[in-house]
Design an enzyme around this catalytic site. Sequence first.
Site, PDB file in Angstrom:
ATOM      1  CG  ASP A 164      -1.842   1.120   1.313  1.00 22.89           C
ATOM      2  OD1 ASP A 164      -2.229   1.614   0.238  1.00 22.89           O
ATOM      3  OD2 ASP A 164      -2.213   1.525   2.436  1.00 22.89           O
ATOM      4  CG  ASP A 166      55.516 -36.991 -16.919  1.00 24.57           C
ATOM      5  OD1 ASP A 166      55.043 -36.406 -15.920  1.00 24.57           O
ATOM      6  OD2 ASP A 166      56.691 -36.851 -17.314  1.00 24.57           O
ATOM      7  CG  ASP A 179      54.664 -21.724 -19.889  1.00 24.83           C
ATOM      8  OD1 ASP A 179      54.806 -22.704 -19.123  1.00 24.83           O
ATOM      9  OD2 ASP A 179      54.546 -20.550 -19.497  1.00 24.83           O
ATOM     10  CD  GLU A 238      56.740 -32.519 -15.814  1.00 24.78           C
ATOM     11  OE1 GLU A 238      56.233 -31.580 -15.143  1.00 24.78           O
ATOM     12  OE2 GLU A 238      57.771 -33.124 -15.469  1.00 24.78           O
TER      13      GLU A 238
END
Length: 466
Positions: free
Chosen positions: A53, A330, A347, A373
């Site tokens: 309200d 691996d 990398d 790895e």
Amino acid sequence: MSGRILVVDDIEPNVRLLKAKLEAEYYDVITANNGMDAIESARQFVPDLILLDVMMPQMDGFEVCTRLKNDPRTRHIPVVMVTALDHQEDKVKGLEAGADDFLSKPIDDVALFARVRSLLRLKMVMDELRQREASGRALGAISDTMPRLDDTDTPANILILEDDERQCARLAHKLGEGYHLALCTDPREASERLDAENFDLLVVNLAARGFDGLRLCARMRSNDKGRVIPILALVNPDNREQIVRAFDIGVNDVLLRPVDANELTARVNTQLRCKHYADTLRQSLDSSFEMSVTDQLTGLHNRRFMQTRIEDALTRLERGVESASILIADVDHFKLVNDRWGHDAGDKVLQEVASRIKANMRAIDILCRYGGEEFVVVMPGSDINAAMQAAERLREAVALEPFELGSEHGTIPITISAGVTELFKGDTHETGLIRADKALYHAKSKGRNRVLSAGMNKGQLQESLG
Ligand SMILES: [Mg+2]
């Protein structure tokens, strides 16, 4: 659709009347007679919807709404303001306080239930997003900064569909600056543009004589792209049936004609805020989910994801659905690569191994970087023979073609060793990995660049034919 609704009104008979109407439709109703109680109940019971309200002593509805929308605990709950008269200023003031919708007293049942259903549906979508967000946060995948509701930096793209060209221009004028507007008078053109471009909102005149706007809305709701675009429909106030059908089809909000400029702007902005909020949540969930299962260097899956997928494979195995095997690979003498050519070269080698794994495994195999790895491939549906063949193929693919490290270093030969095992009933992801790792260890000690398998009997290792 059921839901819990909080009814707030300072006059007891009003509360009782609304409660009775809603309970007759099987909603769960709680009530409050003043602003403070309303806020307290909203925090305590977290209802799905609040009918509020406007005219109340001490704290009026605008103030209550502002407080609810500023509180993270209650911000997501839709608020419908109940105004005594159809005061235009009240509507705009309410929308600015964050209200999601309005009803005028005396409350019309058709309008009441149409609005309630529509808002509960919206809330269900938001709840699901919030829940996914909460679990993302629990996993540490999402930061604690919630996207703010009002952070809209780029102007929204809005398509206006209205068959009368002058009306169309008038709507654009009422909306004013700050939006990218596309004006359409032809529903077919509108449909094509909605498919081809990215819109944040569709404003459609359902009272248009030239086309059936509801049909367009229904079609939009049935495709993936259209489903997430909010729709604001313009309707004639006497066409009750159309209003109800619009909400049932999935129109988000309706605006009664003739269109008041302030109310149009306020409702448009409310829809845009919701869309922006949902988009931000979805994006942050998608990217955090992606990040939480992906290894950043290689783009393969990470260890956490791998474990759950091995468990999945074991579940299917236990049910007798299919066999499964895993391999651990691996990179041989990887430390030498790092020592001699540096970590960047290291990398690059890992990335290239990852891409050869991708190229040589099936689409259903789950490819992961296990750490350092080491790589793991989960092979659903493969028994030991199939898995050994795949592993041998991978070993060859790595050994046959030297790795290109760029102009500085030229190419270097790289090999991998691998251990393979089939999974058996009673295995966990740990016992499976330990067995495969043992086979890998033996492959290393036998001179590297080879694949060995491990059977169920520990120590019984079988060399591949390759
Ligand atoms: Mg009152």
